[in-house]
Scaffold this motif. Structure first.
Motif, PDB file in Angstrom:
ATOM      1  N   ARG A 110       0.888  -1.497   0.103  1.00 36.72           N
ATOM      2  CA  ARG A 110       0.214  -0.197   0.088  1.00 36.72           C
ATOM      3  C   ARG A 110       0.653   1.169  -0.175  1.00 36.72           C
ATOM      4  NH1 ARG A 110      -4.154  -1.541   2.888  1.00 36.72           N
ATOM      5  NH2 ARG A 110      -3.445  -3.394   3.803  1.00 36.72           N
ATOM      6  N   HIS A 111       1.560   1.388   0.441  1.00 35.88           N
ATOM      7  CA  HIS A 111       2.779   2.088   1.182  1.00 35.88           C
ATOM      8  C   HIS A 111       3.655   2.816  -0.663  1.00 35.88           C
ATOM      9  CE1 HIS A 111       2.026   2.568   4.982  1.00 35.88           C
ATOM     10  NE2 HIS A 111       2.403   3.620   5.147  1.00 35.88           N
ATOM     11  N   ALA A 112       4.015   1.628  -1.295  1.00 38.31           N
ATOM     12  CA  ALA A 112       4.136   1.262  -2.659  1.00 38.31           C
ATOM     13  C   ALA A 112       3.555   2.298  -3.657  1.00 38.31           C
ATOM     14  CB  ALA A 112       5.321   0.105  -2.548  1.00 38.31           C
ATOM     15  N   ALA A 113       2.592   1.251  -3.400  1.00 40.00           N
ATOM     16  CA  ALA A 113       1.218   1.891  -4.643  1.00 40.00           C
ATOM     17  C   ALA A 113       1.036   3.603  -4.112  1.00 40.00           C
ATOM     18  CB  ALA A 113       0.204   0.788  -4.502  1.00 40.00           C
ATOM     19  N   LEU A 160      -7.630   0.888  -0.883  1.00 43.48           N
ATOM     20  CA  LEU A 160      -5.910   0.492  -0.809  1.00 43.48           C
ATOM     21  C   LEU A 160      -6.050   0.847   0.839  1.00 43.48           C
ATOM     22  CD1 LEU A 160      -3.395   0.777  -2.041  1.00 43.48           C
ATOM     23  CD2 LEU A 160      -2.822   3.293  -1.585  1.00 43.48           C
ATOM     24  N   SER A 161      -6.124   2.103   1.217  1.00 48.97           N
ATOM     25  CA  SER A 161      -6.405   1.826   2.993  1.00 48.97           C
ATOM     26  C   SER A 161      -6.850   1.418   3.549  1.00 48.97           C
ATOM     27  CB  SER A 161      -6.740   3.654   3.173  1.00 48.97           C
ATOM     28  OG  SER A 161      -8.371   3.728   2.595  1.00 48.97           O
ATOM     29  N   ARG A 162      -7.862  -0.348   3.008  1.00 53.13           N
ATOM     30  CA  ARG A 162      -9.068  -0.777   3.220  1.00 53.13           C
ATOM     31  C   ARG A 162      -8.817  -2.597   3.264  1.00 53.13           C
ATOM     32  NH1 ARG A 162     -10.683   3.721   3.656  1.00 53.13           N
ATOM     33  NH2 ARG A 162     -12.616   4.869   5.539  1.00 53.13           N
ATOM     34  N   LEU A 163      -7.508  -2.665   2.018  1.00 55.11           N
ATOM     35  CA  LEU A 163      -8.240  -3.775   1.719  1.00 55.11           C
ATOM     36  C   LEU A 163      -6.953  -4.677   2.382  1.00 55.11           C
ATOM     37  CD1 LEU A 163      -8.394  -4.024  -2.247  1.00 55.11           C
ATOM     38  CD2 LEU A 163     -10.289  -4.999  -0.503  1.00 55.11           C
ATOM     39  N   PRO A 164      -6.848  -5.995   2.298  1.00 52.61           N
ATOM     40  CA  PRO A 164      -5.748  -6.496   3.200  1.00 52.61           C
ATOM     41  C   PRO A 164      -4.478  -6.989   2.266  1.00 52.61           C
ATOM     42  CG  PRO A 164      -7.542  -7.829   3.546  1.00 52.61           C
ATOM     43  CD  PRO A 164      -8.150  -7.038   2.418  1.00 52.61           C
ATOM     44  N   GLU A 165      -3.078  -6.733   2.295  1.00 54.06           N
ATOM     45  CA  GLU A 165      -2.030  -6.649   1.577  1.00 54.06           C
ATOM     46  C   GLU A 165      -1.980  -7.776   0.939  1.00 54.06           C
ATOM     47  OE1 GLU A 165       2.321  -4.934   0.985  1.00 54.06           O
ATOM     48  OE2 GLU A 165       0.639  -4.214   1.840  1.00 54.06           O
ATOM     49  N   ALA A 215      -5.982   2.490 -10.758  1.00 52.23           N
ATOM     50  CA  ALA A 215      -4.485   3.023 -10.549  1.00 52.23           C
ATOM     51  C   ALA A 215      -4.320   3.719  -9.307  1.00 52.23           C
ATOM     52  CB  ALA A 215      -4.821   5.144 -10.987  1.00 52.23           C
ATOM     53  N   GLY A 216      -5.634   4.166  -8.600  1.00 45.12           N
ATOM     54  CA  GLY A 216      -5.228   4.315  -7.322  1.00 45.12           C
ATOM     55  C   GLY A 216      -4.965   3.252  -5.856  1.00 45.12           C
ATOM     56  N   LEU A 217      -5.743   1.825  -6.564  1.00 45.97           N
ATOM     57  CA  LEU A 217      -5.398   1.059  -6.064  1.00 45.97           C
ATOM     58  C   LEU A 217      -4.170  -0.544  -6.103  1.00 45.97           C
ATOM     59  CD1 LEU A 217      -6.729  -1.360  -4.010  1.00 45.97           C
ATOM     60  CD2 LEU A 217      -7.704  -2.059  -6.530  1.00 45.97           C
TER      61      LEU A 217
END
Length: 329
Positions: A110-113, A160-165, A215-217
Motif C-alpha cells: 500500500r505504501h509502495a502504491a 487502498l487504505s482498507r484492503l488486506p495486503e 490506478a489509485g489501488l
C-alpha cells in the motif's frame, strides 16, 4: 517457648506470607505487563510495519531499512531511469516498475502504491510534451478520461487504505495477466484516430472511472490498461493511445496522491526522486517508440510484463496463508 515468643513468631510468619503474596502478585503483574507490551509491540508493527510484519510479506512503512543510504538512493535513481524510459516508450506511468521496486526496498504494497502514484505526476508531464509535439495526443478523449479517472482515483485510494495486503498483491497479478493478453492478441494501427460521438464520450468517461480506481489501488498511472483499451475499443493508433494516456493520467495521479497523503501513505521525497529522474528520461523512450513498429512495441511490452508477472505471482503466493505449503507438496 513462651506465649510472647509464639505470638512474635506467628506475626513474622504472617508478614512473610503477606510479602510473598505481594511479591508473587507483582511478578504476575510484571509478566502480564510484559505480555501486554509484547502484544502492543506486535500490533504496532502490524500497523506501522516498524517492529515487524503483520504476516510474512507484509512489508513496512520504512524504506530501505538496514541498507546504506547511498544504495537506496542509487536504486531509486535506477528505478526512475527505467520507469521513465518505459513510460515514454509504452505510454504508461511506470508504476509497474516502481511498485515492485519499492516493495523490494521494504515498503508494504500500500505504501509502495501510494508513493508510485506520486512519482507518476512529473513523469507524465514530459511524456505528454514529447507526444504532443508529434501531434499524437487526442485532447478531448484525454479530458473525458481524466474526468472519470479523478473520480476513480478517490475510490481506489479509499480501497487502498482498507484492503488486506494479500488482496492487493493478487489484484496486481490479475491486472498484469489482463494487460499481457491484450498485448499478445491485438496489434494496433499507426494511422487511426478516435471518432468522437456522444456514446464514445460517455464510454471514455466510464472507462476513466474504472482505470482511475485501478490506478489509485495499484499505484499505477493506468496507462497499461488505457493504451490497449484506446486502441482495441476506440480505434486509436498506438502513438495516439500512448500520448492520450499520459495526458489523462496526470490529473488523476494528482487527485490520488492528495488522497493518499491525507492518509499518510506517501513517501513524497522518494517518490519525487524517482519521478523527476523518470521525467528527464521519458522523452528518450518517446523517440524509440516512433522507431519501432506497433507489433514490435506490443511484443516488447508483453515480454517486460511477463517477467514482472512471474515475480509478482511468486510474491503473492508466498504471502497467501497456506498456499505456498500446498504448492510445495
Amino acid at each position: 517457648m513462651t506465649k510472647q515468643n509464639l505470638a512474635s513468631a506467628a506475626a513474622n510468619d504472617r508478614a512473610d506470607g503477606d510479602e510473598a503474596r505481594v511479591d508473587g502478585h507483582a511478578a504476575h503483574n510484571e509478566h502480564s505487563d510484559g505480555r501486554a507490551n509484547d502484544a502492543a509491540g506486535r500490533g504496532h508493527g502490524a500497523v506501522r510495519g516498524v517492529n515487524g510484519p503483520a504476516y510474512s510479506g507484509e512489508g513496512s512503512a520504512t524504506l530501505g531499512e538496514g541498507r546504506p543510504a547511498s544504495h537506496v538512493w542509487a536504486m531509486l535513481i535506477g528505478v526512475g531511469i527505467l520507469s521513465g524510459f518505459l513510460s515514454g516508450l509504452f505510454g504508461i506511468g511506470g508504476g509497474t516498475v516502481i511498485v515492485p521496486a519499492l516493495v523490494f526496498l521494504g515498503l508494504s504494497q500500500r505504501h509502495a502504491a501510494a508513493t508510485s502514484l506520486a512519482a507518476i505526476i512529473p513523469t507524465s508531464i514530459t511524456g505528454v510534451i514529447s507526444y504532443a509535439t508529434g501531434g499524437d495526443v487526442d485532447w478531448i478523449a484525454a479530458l473525458l478520461l481524466a474526468c472519470g479517472m479523478v473520480v476513480g482515483a478517490q475510490i481506489g485510494s479509499w480501497l487502498l487504505s482498507r484492503l488486506p495486503e494479500v488482496v492487493l498483491r493478487w489484484v496486481f497479478v490479475v491486472f498484469l495477466v489482463f494487460v499481457i493478453l491484450s498485448q499478445i492478441v491485438f496489434t494496433p494501427s499507426r494511422d487511426h484516430v478516435i471518432h468522437m460521438t456522444i456514446a464514445t464520450g460517455a464510454l471514455l468517461a466510464l472507462l476513466g472511472v474504472g482505470i482511475g480506481t485501478l490506478a489509485g489501488l495499484l499505484g499505477i498511472g493506468g496507462g497499461a490498461v488505457m493504451v490497449p483499451s484506446l486502441s482495441v475499443l476506440f480505434g486509436a493508433s498506438d502513438l495516439i493511445a500512448r500520448g492520450t494516456s499520459l495526458l489523462a493520467m496526470f490529473p488523476s495521479s494528482i487527485a490520488g496522491t492528495v488522497a493518499n497523503m491525507k492518509r499518510k501513505l506517501v513517501h513524497l521525497r522518494n517518490g519525487l526522486a524517482i519521478g523527476i529522474t523518470a521525467a528527464i528520461v521519458a522523452p528518450f523512450g518517446t523517440i524509440v517508440a516512433g522507431w519501432v513498429s506497433p507489433r514490435m512495441g506490443a511484443n516488447l511490452f508483453a515480454a517486460y510484463l511477463g517477467v514482472l508477472l512471474v515475480r509478482s505471482l511468486w510474491t503473492a503466493v508466498k504471502i497467501t496463508p497456506g498456499l505456498r505449503e500446498r504448492l510445495m507438496r
